[in-house]
Scaffold this motif. Sequence first.
Motif, PDB file in Angstrom:
ATOM      1  N   PRO A   7     -17.661 -21.421  39.374  1.00 21.54           N
ATOM      2  CA  PRO A   7     -17.355 -21.903  38.026  1.00 21.54           C
ATOM      3  C   PRO A   7     -15.882 -22.305  37.912  1.00 21.54           C
ATOM      4  CG  PRO A   7     -18.578 -19.830  37.952  1.00 21.54           C
ATOM      5  CD  PRO A   7     -18.184 -20.044  39.372  1.00 21.54           C
ATOM      6  N   TYR A   8     -15.624 -23.398  37.199  1.00 20.08           N
ATOM      7  CA  TYR A   8     -14.230 -23.782  36.984  1.00 20.08           C
ATOM      8  C   TYR A   8     -14.091 -24.439  35.612  1.00 20.08           C
ATOM      9  CZ  TYR A   8     -15.408 -28.633  38.316  1.00 20.08           C
ATOM     10  OH  TYR A   8     -15.944 -29.901  38.378  1.00 20.08           O
ATOM     11  N   MET A   9     -12.859 -24.399  35.108  1.00 23.06           N
ATOM     12  CA  MET A   9     -12.522 -24.961  33.806  1.00 23.06           C
ATOM     13  C   MET A   9     -11.459 -26.042  33.979  1.00 23.06           C
ATOM     14  SD  MET A   9     -14.399 -23.189  31.681  1.00 23.06           S
ATOM     15  CE  MET A   9     -13.669 -23.584  30.095  1.00 23.06           C
ATOM     16  N   GLN A  10     -11.672 -27.165  33.326  1.00 20.88           N
ATOM     17  CA  GLN A  10     -10.625 -28.180  33.185  1.00 20.88           C
ATOM     18  C   GLN A  10     -10.041 -28.037  31.783  1.00 20.88           C
ATOM     19  OE1 GLN A  10     -11.705 -32.223  34.897  1.00 20.88           O
ATOM     20  NE2 GLN A  10     -13.744 -31.289  34.756  1.00 20.88           N
ATOM     21  N   THR A  11      -8.740 -27.948  31.709  1.00 25.20           N
ATOM     22  CA  THR A  11      -8.063 -27.772  30.425  1.00 25.20           C
ATOM     23  C   THR A  11      -6.997 -28.845  30.267  1.00 25.20           C
ATOM     24  OG1 THR A  11      -8.416 -25.379  30.490  1.00 25.20           O
ATOM     25  CG2 THR A  11      -6.717 -26.179  29.010  1.00 25.20           C
ATOM     26  N   TRP A  12      -6.949 -29.464  29.085  1.00 21.77           N
ATOM     27  CA  TRP A  12      -5.936 -30.466  28.815  1.00 21.77           C
ATOM     28  C   TRP A  12      -5.458 -30.320  27.380  1.00 21.77           C
ATOM     29  CZ3 TRP A  12     -11.054 -31.291  29.780  1.00 21.77           C
ATOM     30  CH2 TRP A  12     -11.825 -31.784  28.728  1.00 21.77           C
ATOM     31  N   SER A  13      -4.262 -30.768  27.128  1.00 24.02           N
ATOM     32  CA  SER A  13      -3.689 -30.638  25.784  1.00 24.02           C
ATOM     33  C   SER A  13      -2.603 -31.679  25.598  1.00 24.02           C
ATOM     34  CB  SER A  13      -3.110 -29.234  25.576  1.00 24.02           C
ATOM     35  OG  SER A  13      -2.022 -29.007  26.449  1.00 24.02           O
ATOM     36  N   GLY A  14      -2.318 -31.947  24.336  1.00 23.62           N
ATOM     37  CA  GLY A  14      -1.227 -32.846  23.981  1.00 23.62           C
ATOM     38  C   GLY A  14      -0.823 -32.580  22.544  1.00 23.62           C
ATOM     39  N   GLY A  15       0.475 -32.532  22.296  1.00 21.02           N
ATOM     40  CA  GLY A  15       0.894 -32.235  20.936  1.00 21.02           C
ATOM     41  C   GLY A  15       2.380 -32.432  20.720  1.00 21.02           C
ATOM     42  N   TYR A  53     -10.199 -22.157  38.614  1.00 21.98           N
ATOM     43  CA  TYR A  53     -11.442 -21.612  39.159  1.00 21.98           C
ATOM     44  C   TYR A  53     -11.626 -20.163  38.733  1.00 21.98           C
ATOM     45  CZ  TYR A  53     -12.138 -25.726  42.038  1.00 21.98           C
ATOM     46  OH  TYR A  53     -12.355 -27.010  42.470  1.00 21.98           O
ATOM     47  N   GLU A  54     -12.877 -19.825  38.437  1.00 26.61           N
ATOM     48  CA  GLU A  54     -13.207 -18.468  38.031  1.00 26.61           C
ATOM     49  C   GLU A  54     -13.716 -17.672  39.231  1.00 26.61           C
ATOM     50  OE1 GLU A  54     -12.831 -17.234  35.006  1.00 26.61           O
ATOM     51  OE2 GLU A  54     -12.076 -19.122  34.172  1.00 26.61           O
ATOM     52  N   PRO A  55     -13.559 -16.349  39.218  1.00 23.50           N
ATOM     53  CA  PRO A  55     -14.176 -15.533  40.280  1.00 23.50           C
ATOM     54  C   PRO A  55     -15.690 -15.677  40.230  1.00 23.50           C
ATOM     55  CG  PRO A  55     -12.552 -14.262  39.038  1.00 23.50           C
ATOM     56  CD  PRO A  55     -12.751 -15.539  38.283  1.00 23.50           C
ATOM     57  N   THR A  56     -16.326 -15.659  41.384  1.00 24.19           N
ATOM     58  CA  THR A  56     -17.785 -15.769  41.437  1.00 24.19           C
ATOM     59  C   THR A  56     -18.424 -14.391  41.292  1.00 24.19           C
ATOM     60  OG1 THR A  56     -18.061 -15.429  43.823  1.00 24.19           O
ATOM     61  CG2 THR A  56     -17.433 -17.639  43.097  1.00 24.19           C
ATOM     62  N   ARG A  57     -19.741 -14.385  41.232  1.00 23.13           N
ATOM     63  CA  ARG A  57     -20.483 -13.130  41.139  1.00 23.13           C
ATOM     64  C   ARG A  57     -20.631 -12.450  42.500  1.00 23.13           C
ATOM     65  NH1 ARG A  57     -23.664 -12.174  36.887  1.00 23.13           N
ATOM     66  NH2 ARG A  57     -25.322 -11.324  38.194  1.00 23.13           N
ATOM     67  N   PHE A  58     -20.147 -13.098  43.553  1.00 23.84           N
ATOM     68  CA  PHE A  58     -20.425 -12.586  44.891  1.00 23.84           C
ATOM     69  C   PHE A  58     -19.165 -12.169  45.650  1.00 23.84           C
ATOM     70  CE2 PHE A  58     -23.600 -15.737  43.668  1.00 23.84           C
ATOM     71  CZ  PHE A  58     -24.722 -14.922  43.660  1.00 23.84           C
ATOM     72  N   GLY A  59     -18.045 -12.084  44.952  1.00 25.19           N
ATOM     73  CA  GLY A  59     -16.839 -11.583  45.589  1.00 25.19           C
ATOM     74  C   GLY A  59     -16.856 -10.062  45.667  1.00 25.19           C
ATOM     75  N   ALA A  60     -15.740  -9.503  46.107  1.00 27.84           N
ATOM     76  CA  ALA A  60     -15.670  -8.049  46.265  1.00 27.84           C
ATOM     77  C   ALA A  60     -15.896  -7.324  44.950  1.00 27.84           C
ATOM     78  CB  ALA A  60     -14.313  -7.661  46.852  1.00 27.84           C
ATOM     79  N   GLY A  61     -15.455  -7.952  43.844  1.00 27.28           N
ATOM     80  CA  GLY A  61     -15.630  -7.324  42.539  1.00 27.28           C
ATOM     81  C   GLY A  61     -16.551  -8.102  41.643  1.00 27.28           C
ATOM     82  N   GLY A  62     -17.452  -8.903  42.214  1.00 28.34           N
ATOM     83  CA  GLY A  62     -18.336  -9.745  41.418  1.00 28.34           C
ATOM     84  C   GLY A  62     -19.373  -8.947  40.658  1.00 28.34           C
TER      85      GLY A  62
END
Length: 462
Positions: A192-200, A115-124
């Motif tokens: 906002p959030y990111m899903q990340t996957w990998s294989g190698g 999860y990413e910090p939002t625009r409405f937090g203390a430092g948004g």
Amino acid sequence: AQDNWRFSSKLTLNLGLRYDLEIPRTERFNHLWYFNSQLPVPITVPAIASATWPGALPYLPDVTHPTGALVNVGSAGSPDRHSVDTFYKAFGPRVGLAYKLTPNLVFRSGYGIFYEPTRFGAGGGANLGNTGWGAGTTWLPTYNGDGATPWSRLSDPFPSGLNIPKGGALGPLTNLGMSMQEPSRNMSLTPPYMQTWSGGFQYELPHGFLVDASYVGTKGTHLYYYMAGQLNLLGRWVEGEATNPGLVTALNTMVPNPYYGVITTPGCGLCVTKVAASTLMTKYPYYGGAWNNFDAVANSTYHAFQLRVEKRLSNGLEILMTYTNSKSLDDSSVGTNKMDSAFVEARNPNVPQAEKSLSEWDIPQVLQFSYVWQLPVGKGKKWGTNFNSVVNGVLGGWQTNGIWRFDNGQPLEGTLSGGKCPSTYNCGFPNQTGPLQRNPKANWLLTGTGNGYFANGSSVLS
């Protein structure tokens, strides 16, 4: 919480779970606002007379029940001191797996949600929320905006008075007739959030070489849509302007302003006897402009093949080669032209999916080489083992290194000046009717037809 489980000499599993809780910021004196699209505006507005309304327009708007107004946090109509709601479901699982197929070959894979910090937090980054504690007064050069009768002079530029900040005293009447830009309370609760996957696979070769070949993918969800924000958009029917000159005329027809005398904010652009019919057809016509604070509705995808060949440091030599073949798509890039601090234009604000394209920072192929070589000269080295300290200080201990990078570069984005587009739309992007052809480098800085970076820009962009 995160831990490793070693099930056997070949299999290791990593499991974890992260929980994020971001409480939206507050202000000591409750000097924050938000927009409530369901809140009635306590004004009485007369209906638009059908006899004065252009018949070419698809509907006669009902302005007698204005709904949608600003709310000061901490007031009677606000549930708490925040301008947006708190999200309590930010659970981020992580899983990783490593399996040794042979003594020299290992398979690795993983998946996680971040999860990413939002625009409405203390430092948004959202720099809004101060409506009511700041005010501006529009200069009106003619009386009631009639375009003919002189009104504001240098000796008295604001004869109707100045718009003075009133804090939260006006409640839902705040900024009527003026522009409004505040977040919607329920604009998008999911951060906002990111899903990340990998294989190698990793394979160890003789002489200290290691080869790593992997697939990496990411999916961005609920990203901030920087082309959003305009609330007073007309529907897609307005695109008929392109083939219907009568619709253009009707939208620009000046009609009696039902808000005249109802909204009396000094210097408001709506405080005139007549307005364009298109103004009254917007969702919130009683604001001079209405924007929210970038809905979190954008998406992105990234897929890449990554190859890494490394020679670990031995005999004073270290070598690294990397290659990436990737593709990144999104519908809300923030890069060369998309700026966090200002609204940017969408090709069709009613169809946000039309923005999906290569990311502005997409670089499809990148090849890099680097090395570090410790020269074999000096004490303990192949040459100069018997150097005294003075000679060794001058000739010994030298190394050389180098880096080379080869890539395709980033996409170019075309813009347009002086274009025509439907009412309430933006005109910043051209239509492209054919492939662009690049000029030889000798023409890039030249002016005139056929010169510049593109040889045929004037014929395929309009």
